[in-house]
Design a protein around this motif. Sequence first.
Motif, PDB file in Angstrom:
ATOM      1  N   ARG A   1       0.873  -1.162  -0.020  1.00 42.23           N
ATOM      2  CA  ARG A   1      -0.063  -0.063  -0.093  1.00 42.23           C
ATOM      3  C   ARG A   1       0.999   1.472   0.148  1.00 42.23           C
ATOM      4  NH1 ARG A   1      -3.472  -1.913   4.691  1.00 42.23           N
ATOM      5  NH2 ARG A   1      -2.102  -0.570   5.594  1.00 42.23           N
ATOM      6  N   MET A   2       0.334   2.389  -0.714  1.00 36.34           N
ATOM      7  CA  MET A   2       1.109   3.318  -0.747  1.00 36.34           C
ATOM      8  C   MET A   2       0.407   4.309  -0.232  1.00 36.34           C
ATOM      9  SD  MET A   2       4.181   2.866  -1.888  1.00 36.34           S
ATOM     10  CE  MET A   2       4.911   4.630  -2.286  1.00 36.34           C
ATOM     11  N   GLY A   3       0.672   5.268   0.868  1.00 36.45           N
ATOM     12  CA  GLY A   3      -0.167   6.270   1.578  1.00 36.45           C
ATOM     13  C   GLY A   3       0.151   7.392   0.934  1.00 36.45           C
ATOM     14  N   THR A   4      -0.744   8.405   1.320  1.00 34.60           N
ATOM     15  CA  THR A   4      -0.517   9.928   0.569  1.00 34.60           C
ATOM     16  C   THR A   4      -0.818  10.969   1.867  1.00 34.60           C
ATOM     17  OG1 THR A   4      -2.916   9.454  -0.068  1.00 34.60           O
ATOM     18  CG2 THR A   4      -1.135   9.214  -1.661  1.00 34.60           C
TER      19      THR A   4
ATOM     20  N   ARG B   1      -5.134   9.766  -3.981  1.00 33.71           N
ATOM     21  CA  ARG B   1      -3.913   9.282  -4.535  1.00 33.71           C
ATOM     22  C   ARG B   1      -3.479  10.175  -5.917  1.00 33.71           C
ATOM     23  NH1 ARG B   1      -6.413   3.336  -5.710  1.00 33.71           N
ATOM     24  NH2 ARG B   1      -5.861   2.321  -3.729  1.00 33.71           N
TER      25      ARG B   1
END
Lengths: 360, 803
Positions: A102-105, A342
């Motif tokens: 998962r890529m958080g922002t 995103r």
Amino acid sequence: MDGLDTLKAKYLTAAANATGEAALEEVRLAALGKKGEISALMATLGKMDPETRKTAGVSLNALKDEIDAALRAKKAALADAALDERLRSEWLDVTLPGRPRRMGTIHPVSQVMEELTAIFGDMGFAVAEGPQVESDWYNFDALNIPPEHPARQEHDTFFMHRAPGDNRPPHVLRTHTSPVQIRAMAEQGAPIRVIAPGRVYRMDMDQTHTPMFHQVEGLAIDRDISMANLKWTLEEFCRAFFEVPSVELRFRASHFPFTEPSAEVDIRCSWEGGQLKIGQGDKWMEILGSGMVHPKVLAAAGVDPTQWQGFAFGMGIDRIAMLKYGIPDLRAFFESDLRWLRHYGFAALDMPNLPGGLSR
Amino acid sequence: MKFTLSWLKDHLETSAPLDDILYALTDLGLEVEEVVDPAARLASFTLAKVLHAEPHPDADRLRVCRVLTDEGEKQIVCGAPNARAGITVVLCKPGDYVPGIDVTLGVGKIRGVESHGMMASERELELSDEHNGIIELPSGEVGERFVDWLAANRPGTVDPMIHIKITPNRPDALGVRGLARDLAARGLGVLKPLVIEPVAGAFPSPIAVQIDDALKVNGCPHFAGRVIRGVKNGPSPDWLQARLKAIGLRPISALVDITNFFTFALNRPLHVFDADKVTGGVLRIHPAAGGEELLALDGKTYALRAGQMAISDATGVESLAGIMGGEHSGCTEGTVNVFLESAFWDPITVASTGRALKINSDARYRFERGVDPAFTLPGLELATQMVLDLCGGEASAVVQDGAAPDVTRAYRLDPARVISLVGMDIPEAEQRATLVALGFTLNGDMATPPTWRPDVLGEADLVEEVARVASLTKLQGKPLKRAVPGVPRPILTPMQMREKAARRTIAALGYNECVTYSFIDQTAATLFGGGQDAVRVDNPISSEMTHLRPDLLPGLLRAAARNQARGFMDLALAEIGPAFHGGEPGEQHLQATGLLVGASAPRDPHGSRRPVDVFDVKADVEAVLAALGAPAKVQVGRKLAAWWHPGRSGTLGLGPNVMATFGEVHPRVLAAMEVKGPAVAFTVLVGNVPQPKVKTPLRAALTISDLQAVDRDFAFVVDKGVEVLTAVNAAQGADKALIESVRVFDQFTGEKAEAQMGAGKKSIALTVRLQPVDKTLTEADIEVVSKKIVEKVTKATGGTLRG
């Protein structure tokens, strides 16, 4: 010593023909094992006279080394062949996706607040905070907006419920970050330099308004701070924030109850093909309101207006985020659409700082 | 505030071009919002002359004309009955845009005859509705621009309308004259004198006026008026109608138009009563008793509350003082005798009544900002004269009660301080000249503001006047000295650093940060322990935003539901922001909340996908707490708020201080929020994480041993309700010096486990790492420790070593 040559040929051939590690080991044992043919010959050396032993020893040792080397080489070759065989069976489809991560922002509002902090921090401004439910005194009276002042009506204020019997004026959801000026000055006195970013609330909801948005307040009070200093500070801020070589600001006289003189500030820009360019062009766009802090405001915060003077400004954080990053719709800021988060969000490690530039 | 250029020129002698005037207005703080220049759409049209006209060979109603234009003779086919030789016309050439028919002309062929343009009617140029024929001008030369001809002969038709935004401090700028004064002070012309000649009263006013004592001090300090008898109230003259129309007002009748004219020209709102409908001979200004009703001029009926100001005659309320007159006593075409009112109303009283009754009118707008108290009588005189001029009749003597309040006050002009505050070198003489031009009276260094400037209330206001007339556009930036020389000091407080650390850590853990509204609906608020009256917004903008949020989770759950509705089922959302535990200032606290919904990953060939569970958020919350500097060893509690799953959630804290909660969202809450589960979450109460007493960059010294560490595994059979942490802590306590760490490496529960180990049992497996410090461990040493570990764990858990 013809016997040695025969032996040599025999074992080298055997080693070369061995088909696997086990067969090779058999060859080794037959030749060099404890009971092997060459080991047996070596054992006879002890019974020879010194001269004969010398020459026979050299020959025998040479034979032993040669066979040993051949055996090792064959062993390595077999191992290589075996590995090649294994590798041939170990093919994977590396075009398969990697394990998901998962890529958080970071939300643009948070990012821009950190950008503001980086720039103003360098100019010696601390970050002040204040409550979002505010008394009407801090939100209005202390800022020179008395109860019946028309400016109050223009604020589209949200009022908090008052219990029956509680006759205090109702608290408000702060309509601007300016009350933080009062709190910061009352707490720290002068001289002071602070910015106060945060949520503010107005009863307004349409294409370009949301009932909650973000403002940053700036305040600098000292013995001799002037409106010219204000202009320079804002120019420096805009240049750094918008990451352009230069900006041009225009001050336009205006009115805010808490500053005097007051100015609305426009920035030179161009709009071409829907693309905004800051710092060039022949258009002017209003970006903030500012002015010299009104003596009554200083006095309300316990700062002597005959001794101290300075400036204050207020600017919409969401708005400058939209301008800088080309985000079209304010309402989307608060809708938490995953696609929006995103697309317009920032990586966790994109930490705004001046040496590296604010944005990547 | 809207006005036209020619109206401005009534008060300002100027030859400045429109653009200069517009620039100066904005620069003076009178921001131009809109300019409608009717000349702009007529700019391309020129005058021409018809030399010859003959019938079209193939059409009875058309004529073929030879027309002399600035480009020579042209042939134009025209259908107008008045197209004939000798008339001067307005020519639209091919390429011109004709506004009234919304067409850009080309060279056309009409029934086989070429036509090079058209001759326009008034309607085609949007000058009027006249369309019986083409325009015939009584004067003008061929080639002359039509707009120039209009400016000279019909100026009202090409008068630019200017719309400016007036800040609440400038009531004087709500009259054209105030704008003219500002422009004159800027040097854009000369303010024309306003000559006031009192009209002598020919008879005593049959209507008297009387202000109740209660209102004389605060409410209505001054009320004046007079009767004008024998007027003829028809339509007002064209010039007046044109002015009012240009600023968007509908002309009604001469009397009403005059009052509107004074409102906008001189910021002097007036009211006209039909004197024959006023009964009892007295107009009384009084506080309403409460319950009186008035049908006002806007056609609506208003019920007055006690204390609201009204003007009444013998029969009842006739006007909402300073706000709007009543229908009954309003002037009509049939009005013959009129009572003209000019009064000074208290701004605050007008504002509160207007707000309470929700009436917006030009009068209220002006009175609540403050009109010139000294202009009540002069305004009345000027208006009387205008009534006499336009409607005829005969004026009575003036009747009045109260008096203009004395607003005289003076403030010191300190030219050096002006320069110091503004940062601009404005010479003292210029400063003084500016104030004088704006109407201030200077006496030494004391400046007395004019009566029309109620906003000037101190020295700082003098600075503002000087600065804005000098032009802030000319201000040059000057560097702000660093407060402290050298490398900037840190500025963030520990709490601010924590907020940032929490945010960045949470994003690094894969969450998408949201910013959701601080207010939520009552249902959601109530589910999360809020929704009380203390946190209720009295005037919410929607039913979904009625209460301050008690917690960040409801906002994130709503966001999750919205995303799920769009087909995004697996979510990691977070917010770092304020939650409100009360409605008093300061009753807010910072939360950092993460929410995982759905699966841990998309379907993939590696089998990564599984439903998110409590241990995902436990790991995340521990990472956040570590980033905030929380102690490594915390207690896990189970005192949970109602929105957490009671068996699958926990708190992390130090004694009674709860720093965070993690776990499954209660299924009932989840259903109420319409989120499809599973959903697990954590909330960190950032302020509850203890802060180190001393901040130092120093680290404790690192002690490491070169001796080999030894791992030993243990398995215990315990009751299934036993918490593994009990076993871990017991094992840890067996030998504090030797045991470096205890980790849980397995757990065996469920039906199979119980089949093996007995009903209600489970097995847990620990690995204990022993780190010798001074000598290598022997088997005997290890045996001693192991025995102690088994003893401690079995005692603490009531379990047994698994054989």
